[in-house]
Write a protein that holds these residues in place. Structure first.
Motif, PDB file in Angstrom:
ATOM      1  N   ALA A 104       0.834  -1.205   0.000  1.00  0.00           N
ATOM      2  CA  ALA A 104       0.000   0.000   0.000  1.00  0.00           C
ATOM      3  C   ALA A 104       0.867   1.253   0.000  1.00  0.00           C
ATOM      4  O   ALA A 104       0.564   2.225  -0.701  1.00  0.00           O
ATOM      5  CB  ALA A 104      -0.936  -0.004   1.204  1.00  0.00           C
ATOM      6  N   LYS A 105       1.952   1.235   0.755  1.00  0.00           N
ATOM      7  CA  LYS A 105       2.861   2.383   0.773  1.00  0.00           C
ATOM      8  C   LYS A 105       3.522   2.577  -0.585  1.00  0.00           C
ATOM      9  O   LYS A 105       3.696   3.706  -1.052  1.00  0.00           O
ATOM     10  CB  LYS A 105       3.930   2.206   1.856  1.00  0.00           C
ATOM     11  CG  LYS A 105       3.421   2.474   3.247  1.00  0.00           C
ATOM     12  CD  LYS A 105       4.548   2.360   4.249  1.00  0.00           C
ATOM     13  CE  LYS A 105       4.074   2.628   5.655  1.00  0.00           C
ATOM     14  NZ  LYS A 105       5.156   2.579   6.631  1.00  0.00           N
ATOM     15  N   GLN A 106       3.885   1.482  -1.230  1.00  0.00           N
ATOM     16  CA  GLN A 106       4.493   1.566  -2.564  1.00  0.00           C
ATOM     17  C   GLN A 106       3.512   2.162  -3.563  1.00  0.00           C
ATOM     18  O   GLN A 106       3.870   3.032  -4.363  1.00  0.00           O
ATOM     19  CB  GLN A 106       4.957   0.183  -3.027  1.00  0.00           C
ATOM     20  CG  GLN A 106       5.572   0.171  -4.401  1.00  0.00           C
ATOM     21  CD  GLN A 106       6.845   1.008  -4.501  1.00  0.00           C
ATOM     22  OE1 GLN A 106       7.614   1.109  -3.552  1.00  0.00           O
ATOM     23  NE2 GLN A 106       7.049   1.617  -5.648  1.00  0.00           N
ATOM     24  N   GLN A 107       2.263   1.717  -3.496  1.00  0.00           N
ATOM     25  CA  GLN A 107       1.235   2.250  -4.395  1.00  0.00           C
ATOM     26  C   GLN A 107       1.006   3.732  -4.115  1.00  0.00           C
ATOM     27  O   GLN A 107       0.866   4.537  -5.043  1.00  0.00           O
ATOM     28  CB  GLN A 107      -0.071   1.474  -4.238  1.00  0.00           C
ATOM     29  CG  GLN A 107      -1.148   1.932  -5.195  1.00  0.00           C
ATOM     30  CD  GLN A 107      -2.432   1.137  -5.037  1.00  0.00           C
ATOM     31  OE1 GLN A 107      -2.603   0.386  -4.085  1.00  0.00           O
ATOM     32  NE2 GLN A 107      -3.334   1.312  -5.969  1.00  0.00           N
ATOM     33  N   ALA A 108       1.003   4.110  -2.840  1.00  0.00           N
ATOM     34  CA  ALA A 108       0.827   5.520  -2.476  1.00  0.00           C
ATOM     35  C   ALA A 108       1.979   6.354  -3.024  1.00  0.00           C
ATOM     36  O   ALA A 108       1.764   7.461  -3.539  1.00  0.00           O
ATOM     37  CB  ALA A 108       0.729   5.660  -0.960  1.00  0.00           C
ATOM     38  N   ALA A 109       3.206   5.852  -2.936  1.00  0.00           N
ATOM     39  CA  ALA A 109       4.366   6.576  -3.469  1.00  0.00           C
ATOM     40  C   ALA A 109       4.242   6.744  -4.981  1.00  0.00           C
ATOM     41  O   ALA A 109       4.546   7.816  -5.521  1.00  0.00           O
ATOM     42  CB  ALA A 109       5.658   5.847  -3.108  1.00  0.00           C
ATOM     43  N   GLU A 110       3.774   5.716  -5.664  1.00  0.00           N
ATOM     44  CA  GLU A 110       3.601   5.801  -7.117  1.00  0.00           C
ATOM     45  C   GLU A 110       2.538   6.844  -7.474  1.00  0.00           C
ATOM     46  O   GLU A 110       2.701   7.587  -8.447  1.00  0.00           O
ATOM     47  CB  GLU A 110       3.232   4.438  -7.685  1.00  0.00           C
ATOM     48  CG  GLU A 110       4.387   3.451  -7.640  1.00  0.00           C
ATOM     49  CD  GLU A 110       3.981   2.015  -7.960  1.00  0.00           C
ATOM     50  OE1 GLU A 110       2.785   1.763  -8.264  1.00  0.00           O
ATOM     51  OE2 GLU A 110       4.857   1.139  -7.886  1.00  0.00           O
ATOM     52  N   GLN A 111       1.462   6.909  -6.686  1.00  0.00           N
ATOM     53  CA  GLN A 111       0.420   7.912  -6.931  1.00  0.00           C
ATOM     54  C   GLN A 111       0.971   9.319  -6.727  1.00  0.00           C
ATOM     55  O   GLN A 111       0.667  10.230  -7.497  1.00  0.00           O
ATOM     56  CB  GLN A 111      -0.778   7.688  -6.013  1.00  0.00           C
ATOM     57  CG  GLN A 111      -1.565   6.448  -6.360  1.00  0.00           C
ATOM     58  CD  GLN A 111      -2.622   6.110  -5.307  1.00  0.00           C
ATOM     59  OE1 GLN A 111      -2.546   6.554  -4.164  1.00  0.00           O
ATOM     60  NE2 GLN A 111      -3.600   5.324  -5.714  1.00  0.00           N
ATOM     61  N   ARG A 112       1.789   9.501  -5.702  1.00  0.00           N
ATOM     62  CA  ARG A 112       2.374  10.816  -5.453  1.00  0.00           C
ATOM     63  C   ARG A 112       3.335  11.187  -6.583  1.00  0.00           C
ATOM     64  O   ARG A 112       3.429  12.356  -6.965  1.00  0.00           O
ATOM     65  CB  ARG A 112       3.142  10.864  -4.134  1.00  0.00           C
ATOM     66  CG  ARG A 112       2.443  10.541  -2.839  1.00  0.00           C
ATOM     67  CD  ARG A 112       1.078  11.087  -2.617  1.00  0.00           C
ATOM     68  NE  ARG A 112       0.613  10.940  -1.253  1.00  0.00           N
ATOM     69  CZ  ARG A 112       0.321   9.797  -0.642  1.00  0.00           C
ATOM     70  NH1 ARG A 112       0.443   8.659  -1.258  1.00  0.00           N
ATOM     71  NH2 ARG A 112      -0.118   9.796   0.603  1.00  0.00           N
TER      72      ARG A 112
ATOM     73  N   GLN B  89       0.217   7.076   4.824  1.00  0.00           N
ATOM     74  CA  GLN B  89       1.067   8.260   4.873  1.00  0.00           C
ATOM     75  C   GLN B  89       2.490   7.873   4.521  1.00  0.00           C
ATOM     76  O   GLN B  89       2.995   6.855   4.976  1.00  0.00           O
ATOM     77  CB  GLN B  89       1.031   8.886   6.260  1.00  0.00           C
ATOM     78  CG  GLN B  89      -0.303   9.483   6.593  1.00  0.00           C
ATOM     79  CD  GLN B  89      -0.265  10.233   7.910  1.00  0.00           C
ATOM     80  OE1 GLN B  89       0.709  10.181   8.648  1.00  0.00           O
ATOM     81  NE2 GLN B  89      -1.336  10.931   8.204  1.00  0.00           N
ATOM     82  N   LEU B  90       3.086   8.704   3.689  1.00  0.00           N
ATOM     83  CA  LEU B  90       4.480   8.482   3.326  1.00  0.00           C
ATOM     84  C   LEU B  90       5.361   9.134   4.379  1.00  0.00           C
ATOM     85  O   LEU B  90       5.033  10.193   4.906  1.00  0.00           O
ATOM     86  CB  LEU B  90       4.781   9.100   1.963  1.00  0.00           C
ATOM     87  CG  LEU B  90       3.981   8.582   0.779  1.00  0.00           C
ATOM     88  CD1 LEU B  90       4.411   9.298  -0.485  1.00  0.00           C
ATOM     89  CD2 LEU B  90       4.151   7.096   0.621  1.00  0.00           C
ATOM     90  N   SER B  91       6.461   8.509   4.646  1.00  0.00           N
ATOM     91  CA  SER B  91       7.421   9.124   5.560  1.00  0.00           C
ATOM     92  C   SER B  91       7.970  10.377   4.894  1.00  0.00           C
ATOM     93  O   SER B  91       7.915  10.526   3.672  1.00  0.00           O
ATOM     94  CB  SER B  91       8.552   8.160   5.883  1.00  0.00           C
ATOM     95  OG  SER B  91       9.328   7.927   4.726  1.00  0.00           O
ATOM     96  N   LYS B  92       8.514  11.271   5.680  1.00  0.00           N
ATOM     97  CA  LYS B  92       9.062  12.507   5.127  1.00  0.00           C
ATOM     98  C   LYS B  92      10.155  12.219   4.111  1.00  0.00           C
ATOM     99  O   LYS B  92      10.221  12.860   3.071  1.00  0.00           O
ATOM    100  CB  LYS B  92       9.582  13.399   6.252  1.00  0.00           C
ATOM    101  CG  LYS B  92      10.152  14.706   5.741  1.00  0.00           C
ATOM    102  CD  LYS B  92      10.295  15.715   6.828  1.00  0.00           C
ATOM    103  CE  LYS B  92      10.957  16.990   6.408  1.00  0.00           C
ATOM    104  NZ  LYS B  92      10.789  17.458   5.080  1.00  0.00           N
TER     105      LYS B  92
END
Length: 101
Positions: A13-21, A64-67
């Motif tokens: 899910a974090k990887q997908q969120a990073a790709e969306q960003r 949430q992505l880390s900073k």
């Protein structure tokens, strides 16, 4: 076993969120790369606002992505903020250059 599965799902899910960003960042970079003389300031400014709202909404509603990850998504777009310059500033600069010559 369950915790490993949960951990893997969270990482996916974090990887997908990073790709969306990254898609949001790519669009911002495309907008910022426009030649200054052809920028439609109002529309482009509104597009940047929309992208910023999308980023914030994704950060609030999704993983949430880390900073450090969020910074990495935006590091490629660390260009001067041309959109803090008022519209028409390039015309003023040009006319000042012409008067100097």
């Amino acid at each position: 076993e369950l915790s490993e599965k949960h951990k893997a799902e969270r990482e996916a899910a974090k990887q997908q969120a990073a790709e969306q960003r990254e898609v949001i960042v790519a669009e911002a970079e495309r907008l910022a790369a426009q030649p200054e003389t052809s920028i439609r300031w109002k529309e482009t400014g509104q597009a940047f606002e929309q992208l910023f709202e999308e980023w914030q909404a994704a950060q609030r509603s999704g993983p949430q992505l880390s900073k450090s990850v969020a910074d990495a998504c935006g590091s490629a777009s660390a260009q001067p903020d041309r959109f803090s310059t008022p519209p028409g500033a390039h015309i003023l600069r040009r006319s000042m250059q012409r008067t100097k010559t």
